[in-house]
Design a protein around this motif. Structure first.
Motif, PDB file in Angstrom:
ATOM      1  N   ALA A  49       0.713  -0.929  -0.328  1.00 49.51           N
ATOM      2  CA  ALA A  49      -0.228   0.147  -0.262  1.00 49.51           C
ATOM      3  C   ALA A  49       1.064   1.698   0.351  1.00 49.51           C
ATOM      4  O   ALA A  49       1.952   1.387   0.179  1.00 49.51           O
ATOM      5  N   THR A  51       0.386   5.961   0.367  1.00 50.02           N
ATOM      6  CA  THR A  51      -0.471   6.652   0.693  1.00 50.02           C
ATOM      7  C   THR A  51      -1.295   6.987   0.010  1.00 50.02           C
ATOM      8  O   THR A  51      -1.622   7.229  -1.211  1.00 50.02           O
ATOM      9  N   ASP A  52      -2.866   6.690   0.102  1.00 48.54           N
ATOM     10  CA  ASP A  52      -3.995   7.217  -0.479  1.00 48.54           C
ATOM     11  C   ASP A  52      -4.722   8.468  -0.509  1.00 48.54           C
ATOM     12  O   ASP A  52      -4.907   8.732   0.555  1.00 48.54           O
ATOM     13  N   ARG A  53      -4.624   8.263  -1.270  1.00 47.54           N
ATOM     14  CA  ARG A  53      -4.854  10.556  -1.349  1.00 47.54           C
ATOM     15  C   ARG A  53      -6.554  10.482  -2.603  1.00 47.54           C
ATOM     16  O   ARG A  53      -6.827  11.416  -2.250  1.00 47.54           O
ATOM     17  N   SER A  54      -6.870   9.496  -1.804  1.00 49.74           N
ATOM     18  CA  SER A  54      -8.688   9.037  -2.444  1.00 49.74           C
ATOM     19  C   SER A  54      -9.440  10.745  -1.888  1.00 49.74           C
ATOM     20  O   SER A  54     -10.219  11.182  -2.075  1.00 49.74           O
ATOM     21  N   ASP A 118       5.240   3.661  -7.310  1.00 48.45           N
ATOM     22  CA  ASP A 118       3.972   3.393  -8.373  1.00 48.45           C
ATOM     23  C   ASP A 118       4.005   3.418  -9.939  1.00 48.45           C
ATOM     24  O   ASP A 118       5.128   3.746 -10.943  1.00 48.45           O
ATOM     25  N   ASP A 122      -4.485   3.160 -10.697  1.00 45.96           N
ATOM     26  CA  ASP A 122      -5.074   2.937  -9.627  1.00 45.96           C
ATOM     27  C   ASP A 122      -5.716   1.607 -10.095  1.00 45.96           C
ATOM     28  O   ASP A 122      -6.072   0.791  -9.446  1.00 45.96           O
ATOM     29  N   GLN A 141      -2.609  -5.172  -4.982  1.00 49.28           N
ATOM     30  CA  GLN A 141      -3.321  -4.793  -2.942  1.00 49.28           C
ATOM     31  C   GLN A 141      -4.431  -6.035  -3.053  1.00 49.28           C
ATOM     32  O   GLN A 141      -4.865  -5.931  -3.947  1.00 49.28           O
ATOM     33  N   ARG A 312      -2.260   5.406  -5.852  1.00 51.85           N
ATOM     34  CA  ARG A 312      -2.358   6.504  -5.215  1.00 51.85           C
ATOM     35  C   ARG A 312      -4.228   6.290  -4.817  1.00 51.85           C
ATOM     36  O   ARG A 312      -4.307   6.892  -3.920  1.00 51.85           O
ATOM     37  N   HIS A 313      -4.970   5.460  -5.179  1.00 47.54           N
ATOM     38  CA  HIS A 313      -6.169   6.394  -5.037  1.00 47.54           C
ATOM     39  C   HIS A 313      -7.162   4.641  -4.646  1.00 47.54           C
ATOM     40  O   HIS A 313      -7.797   4.706  -5.851  1.00 47.54           O
ATOM     41  N   LYS A 314      -6.458   4.480  -4.100  1.00 50.84           N
ATOM     42  CA  LYS A 314      -6.859   2.936  -3.837  1.00 50.84           C
ATOM     43  C   LYS A 314      -8.910   3.226  -3.537  1.00 50.84           C
ATOM     44  O   LYS A 314      -9.103   1.756  -3.864  1.00 50.84           O
ATOM     45  N   ALA A 315      -8.687   3.597  -2.047  1.00 50.36           N
ATOM     46  CA  ALA A 315     -10.491   3.501  -2.055  1.00 50.36           C
ATOM     47  C   ALA A 315     -11.450   4.518  -3.116  1.00 50.36           C
ATOM     48  O   ALA A 315     -12.738   3.315  -3.579  1.00 50.36           O
TER      49      ALA A 315
END
Length: 401
Positions: A49, A51-54, A118, A122, A141, A312-315
């Motif tokens: 993982a 850092t998720d920026r979502s 990265d 995504d 992931q 960067r935008h997993k969610a």
């Protein structure tokens, strides 16, 4: 049934996706690295993982195959189901049709993943045999199913737990399909019901098989009564022995990619391995073409969504995946691409449509397999990294690669 609007482009698309030839090829050193299971390539679950920026960046980058998405009838640059997602969530989707070959894409993103960087993506769609490679290398992931209630509820039970990803923790099917047999009923003058029927003398020199190992082996093994969910190397070599003999006798005309559709359409061949997703178009162009799932069984396969490491935008990606598992959205996509829909509940949505073609699609067993057909379908155990070099070497020697 009448062909969906996009079906005339579907045949072209599949040349480079399901039936692309594979050896070391475009992936080069990375394919060899994955095949050898080099320990340094593997990334443990707790280091995947980023850092998720979502929350602060309402966007995501989604890479898919060409023409594998619904488009507006008046403007093909518009993609209604993606637009509906953005309108509902406020998340902008940077959608690119950049995946033209599994190995080529693996070679493109592999250097970043092996160096813990990265990829800029995504969400991506790859064939399940390639998804297996990502999963085994630890390059995909695990998804948070608490954010994906539609996936949890509506994913086709037959696709829920492939051998490479138990429980579908790291992958989710985008679309699915069946490998079976297509043939010209009128020209042949008889029915084909089993794989064994392909080897009848009246088809000598008029049969083609897929050249790709992952596309070919399961159906051929099923023809010999093998349980492809647990096949062995001995099963594989027995299958190769049979194919080698058929090649020696010139019974098999040639090994193909997706150009089998042209061979069959022109009458150069009478029967061939084929994909259910192409059958709609083939039948629309020539009503004498039949597609059959053999009595011994057919292969059910998928092409799946996965979230690469350090995305960067997993969610946001998880939200988009869940969007496509809402039955009404899955129905829109099914109507556009006409592959086996991984959301069985979409069938009821299409059946209730006032549009005749959509309602008919709900009854098409190549899009929504009925119970009888499902009983003959199996998700094959994939070729493992340890097996691939040896087995691919033998298969490629047979097909002349």
């Amino acid at each position: 049934m009448p062909a969906p609007t996009s079906s005339r482009r579907r045949v072209t698309r599949r040349v480079t996706r399901r039936a692309a030839l594979r050896g070391l090829g475009a992936a080069g050193l990375l394919s060899a690295l994955a095949g050898c299971g080099v320990p340094s390539a593997y990334v443990p679950e707790d280091r995947r993982a980023g850092t998720d920026r979502s929350a602060r960046e309402r966007s995501l980058a989604f890479a898919n195959w060409p023409m594998y998405m619904d488009t507006d009838a008046e403007d093909e640059e518009r993609r209604p189901t993606l637009e509906a997602f953005t309108e509902r969530t406020g998340i902008e989707v940077r959608y690119t049709e950049e995946i033209n070959d599994n190995d080529e894409f693996f070679g493109k993103v592999g250097p970043a993943l092996i160096n813990r960087q990265d990829t800029g993506h995504d969400l991506v769609v790859v064939s399940d045999w390639m998804a297996a490679r990502f999963v085994r290398l630890g390059w995909a992931q695990a998804m948070d199913r608490t954010r994906q209630p539609n996936v949890a509820e509506h994913l086709d039970p037959q696709l829920r737990s492939p051998s490479f990803d138990a429980g579908r923790l790291h992958t989710v099917p985008w679309q699915s399909g069946i490998t079976g047999i297509a043939y010209n009923r009128r020209a042949l003058g008889r029915e084909i019901r089993s794989v064994r029927d392909l080897w009848h003398p009246d088809l000598a020199g008029r049969v083609t098989l897929f050249s790709g190992l992952d596309e070919s082996f399961a159906l051929l093994m099923q023809g010999s009564g093998v349980d492809v969910t647990r096949w062995t190397e001995a099963d594989f070599h027995r299958m190769c022995d049979q194919v080698e003999e058929l090649v020696r006798r010139r019974h098999i005309r040639r090994f193909t990619g997706n150009d089998y559709t042209s061979d069959l359409g022109k009458g150069d061949v009478l029967a061939c391995q084929a994909y259910s997703g192409d059958a709609v178009q083939l039948q629309a162009d020539n009503p004498d073409i039949e597609f059959v799932v053999p009595e011994e069984g057919g292969e059910l396969w998928a092409e799946s969504l996965l979230i690469p490491n350090l995305a960067r935008h997993k969610a946001n990606a998880e939200a988009l995946i869940d969007h496509y598992y809402a039955p009404e959205v899955a129905a829109e996509l099914a109507a556009a691409v006409a592959y086996v829909c991984p959301v069985p509940a979409a069938r009821e949505v299409l059946a209730a449509s006032p549009d005749r073609e959509r309602a008919e699609l709900a009854e098409n067993p190549l899009v929504f397999p009925d119970g009888t057909m499902r009983g003959r379908l199996a998700v094959a155990r994939d070729v493992t990294a340890a097996e691939r070099r040896t087995l691919a070497g033998r298969w490629n020697a047979i097909v002349g690669m």
